[in-house]
Structures are given as structure tokens and as C-alpha cells.
Design a protein around this motif. Structure first.
Motif, PDB file in Angstrom:
ATOM      1  N   MET A   1       6.543  -1.453  -8.095  1.00 21.20           N
ATOM      2  CA  MET A   1       5.342  -1.537  -7.636  1.00 21.20           C
ATOM      3  C   MET A   1       4.844  -1.400  -6.088  1.00 21.20           C
ATOM      4  O   MET A   1       5.764  -1.905  -5.284  1.00 21.20           O
ATOM      5  CB  MET A   1       5.062  -2.915  -7.973  1.00 21.20           C
ATOM      6  CG  MET A   1       3.474  -3.629  -7.570  1.00 21.20           C
ATOM      7  SD  MET A   1       3.347  -5.170  -7.911  1.00 21.20           S
ATOM      8  CE  MET A   1       3.923  -5.917  -6.501  1.00 21.20           C
ATOM      9  N   TYR A   2       3.942  -0.695  -6.044  1.00 22.74           N
ATOM     10  CA  TYR A   2       3.711  -0.152  -4.601  1.00 22.74           C
ATOM     11  C   TYR A   2       2.708  -1.543  -3.903  1.00 22.74           C
ATOM     12  O   TYR A   2       1.818  -1.742  -4.516  1.00 22.74           O
ATOM     13  CB  TYR A   2       2.921   1.082  -4.291  1.00 22.74           C
ATOM     14  CG  TYR A   2       2.543   1.475  -3.083  1.00 22.74           C
ATOM     15  CD1 TYR A   2       3.394   1.746  -2.163  1.00 22.74           C
ATOM     16  CD2 TYR A   2       1.189   1.277  -2.843  1.00 22.74           C
ATOM     17  CE1 TYR A   2       3.049   2.220  -0.799  1.00 22.74           C
ATOM     18  CE2 TYR A   2       0.736   1.594  -1.370  1.00 22.74           C
ATOM     19  CZ  TYR A   2       1.508   2.071  -0.416  1.00 22.74           C
ATOM     20  OH  TYR A   2       1.113   2.351   0.623  1.00 22.74           O
ATOM     21  N   ILE A   3       3.051  -1.928  -2.805  1.00 25.21           N
ATOM     22  CA  ILE A   3       2.105  -2.870  -2.155  1.00 25.21           C
ATOM     23  C   ILE A   3       1.399  -1.934  -1.278  1.00 25.21           C
ATOM     24  O   ILE A   3       1.930  -1.366  -0.273  1.00 25.21           O
ATOM     25  CB  ILE A   3       2.814  -3.767  -1.350  1.00 25.21           C
ATOM     26  CG1 ILE A   3       3.759  -4.626  -2.500  1.00 25.21           C
ATOM     27  CG2 ILE A   3       2.047  -4.594  -0.391  1.00 25.21           C
ATOM     28  CD1 ILE A   3       4.944  -5.702  -1.952  1.00 25.21           C
ATOM     29  N   ARG A   4      -0.119  -2.033  -1.121  1.00 28.93           N
ATOM     30  CA  ARG A   4      -0.947  -1.437  -0.145  1.00 28.93           C
ATOM     31  C   ARG A   4      -0.454  -1.793   1.242  1.00 28.93           C
ATOM     32  O   ARG A   4      -0.407  -3.066   1.614  1.00 28.93           O
ATOM     33  CB  ARG A   4      -2.408  -1.507  -0.590  1.00 28.93           C
ATOM     34  CG  ARG A   4      -2.764  -0.947  -1.906  1.00 28.93           C
ATOM     35  CD  ARG A   4      -4.196  -0.767  -2.141  1.00 28.93           C
ATOM     36  NE  ARG A   4      -4.918  -0.357  -0.998  1.00 28.93           N
ATOM     37  CZ  ARG A   4      -5.113   1.127  -1.039  1.00 28.93           C
ATOM     38  NH1 ARG A   4      -5.068   1.724  -2.018  1.00 28.93           N
ATOM     39  NH2 ARG A   4      -5.937   1.456  -0.085  1.00 28.93           N
ATOM     40  N   ARG A   5      -0.462  -0.771   2.159  1.00 26.86           N
ATOM     41  CA  ARG A   5      -0.352  -0.973   3.529  1.00 26.86           C
ATOM     42  C   ARG A   5      -1.581  -0.918   4.516  1.00 26.86           C
ATOM     43  O   ARG A   5      -2.576  -0.192   4.147  1.00 26.86           O
ATOM     44  CB  ARG A   5       0.677  -0.070   3.987  1.00 26.86           C
ATOM     45  CG  ARG A   5       1.987  -0.152   3.363  1.00 26.86           C
ATOM     46  CD  ARG A   5       2.903  -1.175   3.254  1.00 26.86           C
ATOM     47  NE  ARG A   5       2.922  -1.847   4.588  1.00 26.86           N
ATOM     48  CZ  ARG A   5       4.163  -1.788   5.118  1.00 26.86           C
ATOM     49  NH1 ARG A   5       5.234  -1.051   4.688  1.00 26.86           N
ATOM     50  NH2 ARG A   5       4.182  -2.494   6.371  1.00 26.86           N
ATOM     51  N   HIS A   6      -1.751  -1.796   5.364  1.00 30.79           N
ATOM     52  CA  HIS A   6      -3.068  -2.002   6.194  1.00 30.79           C
ATOM     53  C   HIS A   6      -3.178  -0.558   7.074  1.00 30.79           C
ATOM     54  O   HIS A   6      -4.150  -0.293   7.278  1.00 30.79           O
ATOM     55  CB  HIS A   6      -3.019  -2.964   7.134  1.00 30.79           C
ATOM     56  CG  HIS A   6      -3.109  -4.248   6.245  1.00 30.79           C
ATOM     57  ND1 HIS A   6      -2.762  -5.532   6.728  1.00 30.79           N
ATOM     58  CD2 HIS A   6      -3.598  -4.675   5.033  1.00 30.79           C
ATOM     59  CE1 HIS A   6      -2.978  -6.579   6.283  1.00 30.79           C
ATOM     60  NE2 HIS A   6      -3.481  -5.959   4.697  1.00 30.79           N
ATOM     61  N   VAL A   7      -2.160   0.042   7.267  1.00 31.76           N
ATOM     62  CA  VAL A   7      -2.035   1.461   7.758  1.00 31.76           C
ATOM     63  C   VAL A   7      -2.686   2.699   7.203  1.00 31.76           C
ATOM     64  O   VAL A   7      -2.654   3.741   7.652  1.00 31.76           O
ATOM     65  CB  VAL A   7      -0.834   1.721   8.734  1.00 31.76           C
ATOM     66  CG1 VAL A   7      -0.124   0.540   9.583  1.00 31.76           C
ATOM     67  CG2 VAL A   7       0.243   1.984   7.788  1.00 31.76           C
ATOM     68  N   GLU A   8      -2.902   2.306   5.777  1.00 33.79           N
ATOM     69  CA  GLU A   8      -3.170   3.602   5.255  1.00 33.79           C
ATOM     70  C   GLU A   8      -4.400   4.519   5.823  1.00 33.79           C
ATOM     71  O   GLU A   8      -4.355   5.559   5.673  1.00 33.79           O
ATOM     72  CB  GLU A   8      -3.268   3.200   3.665  1.00 33.79           C
ATOM     73  CG  GLU A   8      -2.165   2.817   2.919  1.00 33.79           C
ATOM     74  CD  GLU A   8      -2.418   2.295   1.552  1.00 33.79           C
ATOM     75  OE1 GLU A   8      -3.521   2.478   0.839  1.00 33.79           O
ATOM     76  OE2 GLU A   8      -1.483   1.696   1.131  1.00 33.79           O
TER      77      GLU A   8
END
Length: 155
Positions: A1-8
Motif C-alpha cells: 500500500m502506497y502512503i501519499r507523500r507531502h513532497v509529491e
């Protein structure tokens, strides 16, 4: 499961501005996972692979024929000599977002980047997951250590 990153969002912004984006950070911070998720479908090569590293070292022109941009090159610190070829390709094509490079050894990598890719690369440092990322709290801006920014993103 991918956790969204704030740096995207910051990653995508740099890709619109520069031919190359360099993501540095400690081992296992998620640099490769971030790039593979945000830039799905791009060609990918890791310089952990001995054959790829030897090709990059001995015949960089063949390397970039075999792995055409747009391209994710993982573990660039193992063959920083190809940064010169990245510069040449970027200067020839003038396209933004062609190269996404990762490296774990930021200090040595930054020396090579400043010499080879000055003005052609956007830098991004990725650290481990934050508490907000783990909890899924959305933050749409880069962090700036100001009271106004902290107040705006309180969760």
C-alpha cells in the motif's frame, strides 16, 4: 500500500521547471517508491544492477539508448559520471522532466550535481514518513518554518 507523500506536489513542480529532478535522502525513505508512484510508466533502471552500472560507466551513450528518457535512474551515486551525459541530453533536447535521479549519499552526490547539472536540476530531499503522512492528513504546500505556515497546516 502506497502512503501519499507531502513532497509529491513539489516533485511535480520541479519536473515542470527542470530537465532533471534529484531526490536524495536516507536509505529506505521511499525515494524510489515515490518516483514510481508519482511518475508511473516511466522507464526505470537501478545502478545497483552491475550490468547497468558497467554500461553507464563504459559506454554512457549506449546506456541512454538502452534506457531512454523520460527515465528514473536509481542509486546515481554509484555512477555519477553519467551526470555529464544527462547534462548533454538536457541541453540538446531542452525538455523538462526527462530525468528523475535518486541517491542516498547526498553530500557526494550534491558535489557532482553542482558541477554537472547546475541550473538543470531541481533538488528534493525525502525523509522518513511523517506523522501526518502516516495518518493521511493532506498538506498541499511545502513546509516553511514560519508561524503562518504552521498555523495553516495544523491538524
Amino acid at each position: 500500500m502506497y502512503i501519499r507523500r507531502h513532497v509529491e506536489k513539489a516533485l511535480l513542480k520541479r519536473a515542470e521547471m527542470y530537465p532533471a529532478v534529484i531526490v536524495t535522502g536516507p536509505r529506505q525513505a521511499g525515494k524510489t517508491t515515490l518516483l514510481k508512484e508519482v511518475k508511473k510508466g516511466l522507464n526505470y533502471v537501478t545502478l545497483d544492477n552491475h550490468n547497468a552500472r558497467m554500461t553507464a560507466s563504459e559506454t554512457p551513450s549506449l546506456f541512454f539508448m538502452q534506457y531512454e528518457p523520460p527515465l528514473i535512474v536509481d542509486e546515481i551515486q554509484y555512477e555519477p559520471g553519467i551526470l555529464h551525459n544527462v547534462k548533454m541530453i538536457a541541453d540538446e533536447t531542452k525538455r523538462k522532466g526527462q530525468f528523475y535521479l535518486t541517491g542516498s549519499q547526498a553530500f557526494h552526490l550534491m558535489k557532482d550535481v553542482t558541477e554537472s547539472l547546475a541550473g538543470r536540476a531541481g533538488l528534493l530531499e525525502l525523509l522518513g514518513l511523517s506523522y501526518r503522512e502516516i495518518r493521511g492528513v493532506a498538506v498541499d504546500s511545502e513546509f516553511y518554518p514560519t508561524a503562518a505556515h504552521v498555523d495553516a497546516v495544523k491538524a
